[in-house]
Each structure stands twice: as structure tokens, then as C-alpha cells.
Enzyme design. Structure first.
Site, PDB file in Angstrom:
ATOM      1  N   HIS A  65      15.499  37.765  -0.708  1.00 37.21           N
ATOM      2  CA  HIS A  65      16.256  38.373  -0.648  1.00 37.21           C
ATOM      3  C   HIS A  65      16.819  39.311  -1.343  1.00 37.21           C
ATOM      4  CE1 HIS A  65      17.255  35.638   2.936  1.00 37.21           C
ATOM      5  NE2 HIS A  65      17.279  34.801   1.506  1.00 37.21           N
ATOM      6  N   ASN A 138      20.333  32.547   8.297  1.00 38.08           N
ATOM      7  CA  ASN A 138      18.978  33.678   8.807  1.00 38.08           C
ATOM      8  C   ASN A 138      19.173  34.232  10.088  1.00 38.08           C
ATOM      9  OD1 ASN A 138      17.961  33.817   6.234  1.00 38.08           O
ATOM     10  ND2 ASN A 138      17.257  31.934   6.842  1.00 38.08           N
TER      11      ASN A 138
END
EC number: 1.11.1.6
Length: 492
Positions: A65, A138
Site C-alpha cells: 500500500h 480493500n
């Protein structure tokens, strides 16, 4: 503790240049030299400080990320959920809580294109009156693996080849051929939803199973769902190539520009709820993060809305130094025995300590907005103003005392110590159902993407046969179509 007792701020800027220590700098254009053409003198402290600080501006990027963008806003409870949780910020409809949200891609480096086929992160930090709650998820409702011990391996497989630094899917298929539970996530990754148009037009999911707890310690399993009010929109492969070729930061810019223009992104929050006493009625394990909960059996229940109405003031301070961790929960919300979640509780906090230092929760963007107090002292980069004489507990000289007991589920956990997988795996049913729900043209695009990656010359015939076998168990016709494209004989 008072994190605002003293904080360097641009609001205290002087009209003239100074050193970091505040001394005036009368010339920031030329270095101090011996004559106009002579060598630079080491005594030019401002030059040394300026260059040394510049050389240290970057911090370690997130191991996953790394590429992301943040925005601030509020969460508003819109429905009464006090029958399933005692969380204070969900105490009544109308209650608002400040938040900061970070969207991201998962695998590639900071600065990589935002049009890559990759899961997207959706992390929300709630600054509640009882401490910070971080909900990390997510844009897919499932993950590739179900046991946290394999998390480093799955990330290594998706990361670039350590020899060439190029992402190669033969490595992914090699590793995940040992984990057929990964199929379900592939049916999202290689589907049309694999490349969101931008961050505003994508769903969010908590992925893992959490626990809501009431004041009388009644526990229920929950899954979280974020639904954008503007709808879901995705890029087709050729569109992604075009958009990414023009602007590799298109999603970051879209988020920033939309908020600046007053077009505030909004999501509705829903939960699915399962009584732990009824979990055996399902043909899957509700604590398995590779499974979704069927909405016809476990309907979505509305909770509130998320509105992003402020851009960050400084990208580094409020995006790069922003730190999330699923271990940060508040009374009324707790973990489950989900094996991935249990591992993440440790892993995320530990990576923040490495990336930002042991006092990362003192950084303004990470610090709670409510009053707080503990005996965690000192450490690198500690900038909390403290004047207590007692740094231990208990003490007759300090008023610190225990907080009122937090409701905790009394459910006993009984079993032998062992390394074992869960019993109800059922890895092929849900991917097959998802595939059969698509229109024929959508099925064809999925087949083209999946077969295209399996056609990589380093994917061995044995590996292709394994994946064709897995896909055939999801849907027999799908297996045949993939096999025909790869010239592989399907077997059941």
C-alpha cells in the site's frame, strides 16, 4: 498527556529565513567560500544543515500500500445499531465522528501508476471519543490466503522478481497453485472490477470478520461494506492504458480536485451480522477471509455514512506519516479468530514502528483526539510534553486508575495446540457462482485476462494443468474454455 502543548507549526513562520534552531540566515543563495571561486567552508552550518536534511527527507515506504492518497471528513451514524454494539460513536443516529481515509494500490511502489490491475486499499481512521478505531479493508471482499503465516509469501510472490525487479505472474501462479482458496480473489482481480476508475467510484470491504459486542457482552460476527453513493465504475484494459499513459496519478488528482470543487465523495456503511451460535449452518467458515457471506442469507444492515469534505493540508504529514493498524479497536468492537486478522493485529503496528518509529502514535495525524494517559515513556523522537513524577502503576501518589470494564464476549476457546487448516474450506463454490452470475461478454473478458497471464512462457505445462483443474472445479465450462486457449487437456 497533551500532544498540543508544543507543536512546531507553519502558523509560526517568520518573514525571513532561519536555521532549524531559529537563527537568522542572511543569504540562502550562495555557499560560504574562500573568495568568490574558492572552496566551500565546512563552517557554513546552514549549507550543511540544509543538504543533510534534504538527504533524509524520505522515510521507508510501506511494504504494501505504498502508493496512496488521503482525505479527511466525518462519519455519521444514521441507524440505530445499539442492539448489536455498544461502540460510543455508534450510540445514536446523528452522532458524528471525524475521520481520515487513505486509498491505495497494494503491490507497487510509491509513485507507480494508479491504473495497474491490483487490489485497492480502503482504510478509515475514526477519531472517536473512546480512542481511535482503524478499519482497514480493500475494494475486494476477499483475500488470497486465509492464514497469516503465508502473508509474507503471498506479498513476495506478487512483488517484482528480486532478480529483475519486474512483476511476473508466473511467480504468483506458482505460489498460489498451493493455495486454491486464492481463486475467489482472482475472480475479482481479473474481473472488470480489477481496475477502479478512481477512488471515489469503488466499493470498500473490511475483508476480515470482526466482532460487535453489546453492553451485556453479547457477541456477533460482522463484516463491513462501504458502498459509494456515486456508484461503482471501472476501467477496461484499453482505457486503463490510455488514462495511465496521460497521468500516472489520475486517482489522486481526481480525489483532490473533487473535494476542492465541493463535490464531496460519500459512502454508505453496511454490516452483515452472524450470531456465532449459528455459524455451523453455513457450508463455509465465517472466519475464512477467502469467503463472502451470501447477502440473501445474511442481509446488509445500514449503519451510517462517510463523507470526505477536506483535503489534507500536507501530503507527507497526513499521508506518508498516516499509520493504520487493525489492532486499534474501541469498546464494542473487537477481533475475531480470523487467522489473517489475528496476524494483521501484530504486523501492521510493527511495520509502523519500523517505518515511523516507536512513537508513531504521537504524530498529530495518528494521535487520538480524546484525552489519553499511559506509562509509555521516552523512545526515539518522543515529543510529548510530560511533567509527571510517577511513570508506573499502581501508585498512591498518582490518580491514574483502571477504566471501567469493557464488555468482552465470554465465549470459551477449547482445543489442542496445533498447526492445522480449517475444516470447512469449500474453495470452489463461491468463485463458480460469481462467474455464472456474469453476462457472457464479462465472462469472456475474464477468460482472456486469466488465460493471458497463464500463457506466460515461464508458467509450466504442469502449472497450467493445475489451474485448469481448479477452474474446472469452479465451473466446468470455464475450465474447458481456459484449457482450449492454453492447449491443455482439462481433468476433473
Amino acid at each position: 498527556m497533551d500532544p498540543c502543548k508544543f507543536r512546531p507549526s507553519s502558523s509560526f513562520d517568520t518573514k525571513t529565513t532561519t536555521t532549524n534552531a531559529g537563527a537568522p540566515v542572511w543569504n540562502d543563495n550562495e555557499a560560504l567560500t574562500v573568495g568568490p571561486r574558492g572552496p566551500i567552508l565546512l563552517e557554513d552550518y546552514h549549507l550543511i544543515e540544509k543538504v543533510a536534511h534534504f538527504a533524509r527527507e524520505r522515510i521507508p515506504e510501506r511494504v504494501v500500500h505504498a502508493r496512496g492518497a488521503s482525505a479527511k471528513g466525518f462519519f455519521e451514524c444514521t441507524h440505530d445499531v445499539t442492539d448489536i454494539t455498544c461502540a460510543d460513536f455508534l450510540r445514536s443516529p446523528g452522532a458524528q465522528t471525524p475521520v481520515i481515509v487513505r486509498f491505495s494500490t497494494v503491490i507497487h511502489e510509491r509513485g507507480s501508476p494508479e491504473t495497474i490491475r491490483d487490489p485497492r486499499g480502503f482504510a478509515v481512521k475514526f477519531y472517536t471519543r473512546e480512542g481511535n478505531w482503524d478499519l482497514l479493508g480493500n475494494n475486494f471482499p476477499v483475500f488470497f490466503i486465509r492464514d497469516g503465516i503465508k502473508f509474507p509469501d503471498v506479498i513476495h510472490a506478487f512483488k517484482p522478481n528480486p532478480r529483475s525487479h519486474v512483476q511476473e505472474y508466473w511467480r504468483v501462479f506458482d505460489f498460489l497453485s498451493h493455495h486454491p482458496e486464492s481463486l475467489h480473489t482472482f475472480f475479482f482481480l481479473f474481473d472488470d472490477v480489477g481496475i477502479p476508475t478512481d477512488y471515489r467510484h469503488m466499493d470498500g470491504f473490511g475483508v476480515n470478520t470482526y466482532t460487535f459486542v453489546t453492553r451485556d457482552a453479547k457477541a456477533r460476527y460482522v463484516k463491513f461494506h462501504w458502498k459509494p453513493t456515486c456508484g461503482v465504475s471501472c476501467l477496461m484494459d484499453d482505457e486503463a492504458t490510455l488514462v495511465g499513459g496521460k497521468n500516472h496519478s489520475h486517482a489522486t488528482q481526481d480525489l483532490y480536485d473533487s473535494i476542492a470543487a465541493g463535490n464531496f465523495p460519500e459512502w454508505k456503511l453496511f454490516v452483515q451480522v452472524i450470531d456465532p451460535e449459528e455459524e455451523e449452518r453455513f457450508d463455509f467458515d465465517p472466519l475464512d477471509d477467502t469467503k463472502t457471506w451470501p447477502e440473501d442469507e445474511v442481509p446488509l444492515r445500514p449503519v451510517g455514512r462517510l463523507v470526505l469534505n477536506r483535503n489534507v493540508d500536507n501530503f507527507f504529514n497526513e499521508n506518508e506519516q498516516l499509520a493504520f493498524g487493525p489492532g486499534l479497536v474501541v469498546p464494542g468492537i473487537y477481533y475475531s479468530d480470523d487467522k489473517m486478522l489475528q496476524c494483521r493485529v501484530f504486523a501492521y503496528a510493527d511495520t509502523q514502528r519500523y517505518r515511523l518509529g516507536p512513537n508513531y502514535l504521537m504524530l498529530p495525524v495518528n494521535a487520538p483526539k480524546c484525552a489519553h494517559h499511559n506509562n509509555h515513556y521516552d523512545g526515539a523522537m518522543n515529543f510529548m510534553h510530560r511533567d509527571e513524577e510517577v511513570d508506573y502503576y499502581p501508585s498512591r501518589h498518582a490518580p491514574l486508575r483502571h477504566a471501567p470494564p469493557t464488555p468482552i464476549t465470554p465465549r470459551p476457546v477449547v482445543g489442542r495446540r496445533q498447526k492445522a487448516t480449517i475444516h470447512k474450506q469449500n474453495d470452489f463454490k463461491q468463485p463458480g457462482e460469481r462467474y455464472r452470475s456474469w453476462a457472457p461478454d464479462r465472462q469472456e473478458r475474464f477468460i482472456r485476462r486469466f488465460a493471458g497471464e497463464l500463457a506466460h512462457p515461464k508458467v509450466s505445462p504442469e502449472l497450467r494443468a493445475i489451474w485448469v483443474n481448479y477452474l474446472s472445479q469452479c465451473d466446468e465450462s470455464l475450465g474447458v474454455k481456459i484449457a482450449n486457449r492454453l492447449n491443455v487437456k482439462p481433468s476433473m
